[in-house]
Design an enzyme around this catalytic site. Structure first.
Site, PDB file in Angstrom:
ATOM      1  N   TYR A  54       0.646  -1.080   0.063  1.00 19.79           N
ATOM      2  CA  TYR A  54      -0.066  -0.061  -0.044  1.00 19.79           C
ATOM      3  C   TYR A  54       0.824   1.405  -0.174  1.00 19.79           C
ATOM      4  O   TYR A  54       0.275   2.624  -0.441  1.00 19.79           O
ATOM      5  CB  TYR A  54      -0.937  -0.142   1.095  1.00 19.79           C
ATOM      6  CG  TYR A  54      -2.166  -0.934   0.616  1.00 19.79           C
ATOM      7  CD1 TYR A  54      -3.519  -0.302  -0.274  1.00 19.79           C
ATOM      8  CD2 TYR A  54      -1.801  -2.360   1.318  1.00 19.79           C
ATOM      9  CE1 TYR A  54      -3.658  -0.982  -0.490  1.00 19.79           C
ATOM     10  CE2 TYR A  54      -3.251  -2.846   1.086  1.00 19.79           C
ATOM     11  CZ  TYR A  54      -4.023  -2.552  -0.054  1.00 19.79           C
ATOM     12  OH  TYR A  54      -5.373  -3.704  -0.136  1.00 19.79           O
ATOM     13  N   ASN A 156     -14.014  -5.339   1.043  1.00 21.13           N
ATOM     14  CA  ASN A 156     -14.485  -5.110  -0.439  1.00 21.13           C
ATOM     15  C   ASN A 156     -14.138  -6.138  -1.188  1.00 21.13           C
ATOM     16  O   ASN A 156     -14.142  -5.654  -2.266  1.00 21.13           O
ATOM     17  CB  ASN A 156     -13.967  -3.750  -0.757  1.00 21.13           C
ATOM     18  CG  ASN A 156     -12.944  -3.304  -0.730  1.00 21.13           C
ATOM     19  OD1 ASN A 156     -12.348  -4.404  -0.733  1.00 21.13           O
ATOM     20  ND2 ASN A 156     -12.496  -2.405  -1.099  1.00 21.13           N
TER      21      ASN A 156
END
Ligand code: ADP
Ligand code: MG
Length: 201
Positions: A54, A156
């Site tokens: 990330y 998600n």
């Protein structure tokens, strides 16, 4: 310049996607549009892999923080913080917990506009507001407000590279060059060949 058909993107079926038994459903969606699977592995990521993943894009923190704050404002709600970097720091910690909680499947998909099309099929970050017909919109229901109040990452189902530049940094983070396979499938001729007259020859 390389032909657009060689564009590649990284997809990760996150731990909740595997727990929900959605591996086949997810892969089907990218496969049926004409993209080609060129890399595939299952693993339980380490926290270090997730943190590095990330932080590959130096702008990611600012973007993820601003996106969360904007979502609150758009719904007429008060964001938990007005500082995008503070929001992002807490997201990274929550992502380490989420993404190392079980096995994930990492994939590389190849084809014209792979990055953009995979994002379109996957849908927006927050499942609550992701479009109908997208994977995140159709198969899960999480929201910024619920994940914030429960102090966890948004669940998600999928990671998908956000831009071609991001894909080019992320793919080598998850795959060695020899793990990406070069091969042909017959339907590529219909999708890409300039000369389609061979059908009747
Ligand atoms: P995307 O996965 O759609 O590219 P981002 O790169 O902005 O989204 O964020 C990476 C992941 O971090 C998201 O998929 C989601 O799981 C989680 N996430 C992002 N923003 C938040 C937030 N404000 N609160 C909790 N989790 C978040
Ligand atoms: Mg992203």
């Amino acid at each position: 310049m390389a032909h657009p058909r060689t564009e590649q993107t990284l997809v990760i079926v996150k731990p909740d996607g595997i727990q929900r038994a959605l591996i086949g459903e997810i892969m089907k969606r990218y496969e049926r549009i004409g993209l080609k699977l060129v890399g595939l592995k299952m693993l339980v990521p380490t926290e270090e892999m997730i943190e590095r993943h990330y932080l590959l894009d130096p702008d990611w923190k600012k973007n993820v923080g601003e996106k969360a704050i904007a979502s609150y404002i758009q719904k007429g709600e008060i964001p938990p913080s007005n500082d995008p970097i503070a929001v992002a720091n807490s997201v990274v910690e929550r992502l380490k917990e989420y993404m190392t909680s079980g096995p994930v499947i990492a994939m590389v998909w190849e084809g014209a506009h792979a990055v953009e099309l995979v994002r379109k099929i996957t849908g927006g970050t927050e499942p609550r507001s992701a479009g109908i017909g997208t994977i995140r919109g159709d198969f899960v229901l999480d929201s910024y407000s619920m994940s914030d109040s429960d102090n966890r990452a948004i669940r998600n189902l999928i990671h998908a590279s956000g831009s071609v530049a991001e894909a080019q940094m992320e793919i080598p983070h998850w795959f060695t060059a020899s793990e990406i396979v070069r091969y042909r499938v017959p339907h590529e001729a219909t999708l890409y060949d300039q000369d389609i007259r061979s059908i009747l020859s």
